[in-house]
Design a protein around this motif. Sequence first.
Motif, mmCIF file in Angstrom:
data_model
loop_
_atom_site.group_PDB
_atom_site.id
_atom_site.type_symbol
_atom_site.label_atom_id
_atom_site.label_comp_id
_atom_site.label_asym_id
_atom_site.label_seq_id
_atom_site.Cartn_x
_atom_site.Cartn_y
_atom_site.Cartn_z
ATOM 1 N N THR A 188 0.804 -1.223 0.000
ATOM 2 C CA THR A 188 0.000 0.000 0.000
ATOM 3 C C THR A 188 0.837 1.273 0.000
ATOM 4 O O THR A 188 0.267 2.364 0.006
ATOM 5 C CB THR A 188 -0.936 0.014 1.223
ATOM 6 O OG1 THR A 188 -0.157 0.030 2.428
ATOM 7 C CG2 THR A 188 -1.848 -1.192 1.219
ATOM 8 N N SER A 332 -2.007 2.178 5.422
ATOM 9 C CA SER A 332 -3.245 1.707 4.797
ATOM 10 C C SER A 332 -3.245 0.184 4.717
ATOM 11 O O SER A 332 -2.209 -0.441 4.477
ATOM 12 C CB SER A 332 -3.388 2.290 3.390
ATOM 13 O OG SER A 332 -3.394 3.701 3.435
ATOM 14 N N ARG A 333 -4.411 -0.402 4.911
ATOM 15 C CA ARG A 333 -4.541 -1.857 4.803
ATOM 16 C C ARG A 333 -4.929 -2.279 3.397
ATOM 17 O O ARG A 333 -4.708 -3.417 3.005
ATOM 18 C CB ARG A 333 -5.625 -2.352 5.759
ATOM 19 C CG ARG A 333 -5.294 -2.549 7.234
ATOM 20 C CD ARG A 333 -4.184 -1.771 7.796
ATOM 21 N NE ARG A 333 -4.091 -1.973 9.267
ATOM 22 C CZ ARG A 333 -3.579 -1.072 10.061
ATOM 23 N NH1 ARG A 333 -3.100 0.069 9.582
ATOM 24 N NH2 ARG A 333 -3.503 -1.289 11.360
ATOM 25 N N ARG A 335 -5.075 -1.048 -0.823
ATOM 26 C CA ARG A 335 -4.573 -0.112 -1.828
ATOM 27 C C ARG A 335 -5.670 0.222 -2.835
ATOM 28 O O ARG A 335 -6.270 -0.672 -3.432
ATOM 29 C CB ARG A 335 -3.372 -0.688 -2.573
ATOM 30 C CG ARG A 335 -2.804 0.296 -3.580
ATOM 31 C CD ARG A 335 -1.628 -0.200 -4.383
ATOM 32 N NE ARG A 335 -0.949 0.947 -4.949
ATOM 33 C CZ ARG A 335 0.080 1.563 -4.402
ATOM 34 N NH1 ARG A 335 0.581 1.102 -3.268
ATOM 35 N NH2 ARG A 335 0.622 2.626 -4.960
ATOM 36 N N LEU A 389 -6.632 8.003 -1.735
ATOM 37 C CA LEU A 389 -6.976 7.917 -0.318
ATOM 38 C C LEU A 389 -8.229 8.716 -0.011
ATOM 39 O O LEU A 389 -9.095 8.278 0.752
ATOM 40 C CB LEU A 389 -5.818 8.437 0.546
ATOM 41 C CG LEU A 389 -4.532 7.612 0.572
ATOM 42 C CD1 LEU A 389 -3.502 8.296 1.456
ATOM 43 C CD2 LEU A 389 -4.798 6.200 1.070
#
Length: 470
Positions: A188, A332-333, A335, A389
């Motif tokens: 990510t 972030s977990r 992408r 994001l």
Amino acid sequence: MEWFTAPDYWTGRLVFQKALAALYLVAFLTAALQFRALIGERGMLPVPRFVARVPWRRAPSLFQWRYSDRLFAGCAWAGCAVAAALLAGVDAVLPLWAAMLLWLVPWALYLSIVNVGQTWYGFGWESLLLETGFLAVFLGNDEVAPPVVVLFLLRWLLFRVEFGAGLIKIRGDACWRRLTCLDHHHETQPMPGPLSWFFHHLPRPLHRVEVAANHVTQLVVPFLLFAPQPVATAAAALMILTQLWLVLSGNFAWLNWITVALALPAVRFPADPPAVAPPPLWYEVLVLAVAALLVALSHRPVRNMLSRRQVMNRSFDPLHLVNTYGAFGSVSRVRHEVVIEGTADEVPREDGDWREYAFKGKPGDPRRWPRQFAPYHLRLDWMMWFAALSPGYAGPWFSALVERLLEGDRDTLRLLRRAPFPPDAPPRHIRARLYRYRYTTWRELRETGACWERTYVREYLPPTRLAGQP
């Protein structure tokens, strides 16, 4: 004053100066090749519009007095030339005062660029290059041995870079405390490199070891920079190895390389220093006065670093003399990527002839393996990661990007790897879609040849055309 200089660090200073000159060269080259589409007169965030509303005292810059694309290009290429001269060692053959002025030129030119660069220059390594470059002005040349106080300030800067990054991690995302962040980070991160896929697939126990080692390097080892030798050299060497590991795992512009450069003056190399005359009095007075100023300016970065509400990458003065740093306070977990497409169809249809714009660094085609670009900085690619994001990050510039693509703007198209429409025949409509990307497994890679697998999430921007277009 015999205590004023440290001859044993002669080689460390020399290697540091060469490394910094090379990074200046990369930074100015990046500015010269990308500015027209980003902040030029017809850029997405034009400098003239910015300086019309922001006073000089808040953003000191040569371009506050006058701006033109030709002037900006001249400054950027002049910065390249001065950086190349410093890399070649021109400063070593000049008088001390002239060498200091030569080192001041790239700092002043790059400050002028950063202070009008807006969103495109909001990265922490811009301030880090400026703060490091300012200290380099007072490090001296072959006429004098390196001043102890400047060597201390370079270590103090390196300490703040590493320790600040360590604190923001521990205070931020819980995965850093659980040692699990690297289960996600390589997948990510903003711009993966050619080895990032392999780093992601390392065994999870090894990821835990990596995170634990990172905590030690950032939260414990920085204090050893101020220990006697050879402990300080060992601490600097460990930081260099850690940064080189990060270089292999991703594309972080020149962040890792300038951190490596900052560690070099702390290393005591075995080479014998040449004999030099004592430094002139005016030089000693100037260095001590500047050091006192920088120590006084350090109080706000220190307060921020020690605060529970610590923020990353903040400048507390318009000259970027002393700043606060940090990276990846959260990881972030999942992408997401924004994929931009165009069509020449008069009426945009879901099943129409939509063609994808390909970026140089950010993931797009699942079969295209990531390239190595760092220390070169692909600014648009980085901001596209932020846009994925949250649309809020793209608010100031994304609509302008779409407009330039609809116009077939040549400067904007040069920022891309491939445009599906030539400049003289741009698309009639542009749309953007949000996809979830994940790394393929070893089996999927063998079967498909693709390093990414992507899944459509939602519409990011509905089909859009130029206003007034029939």
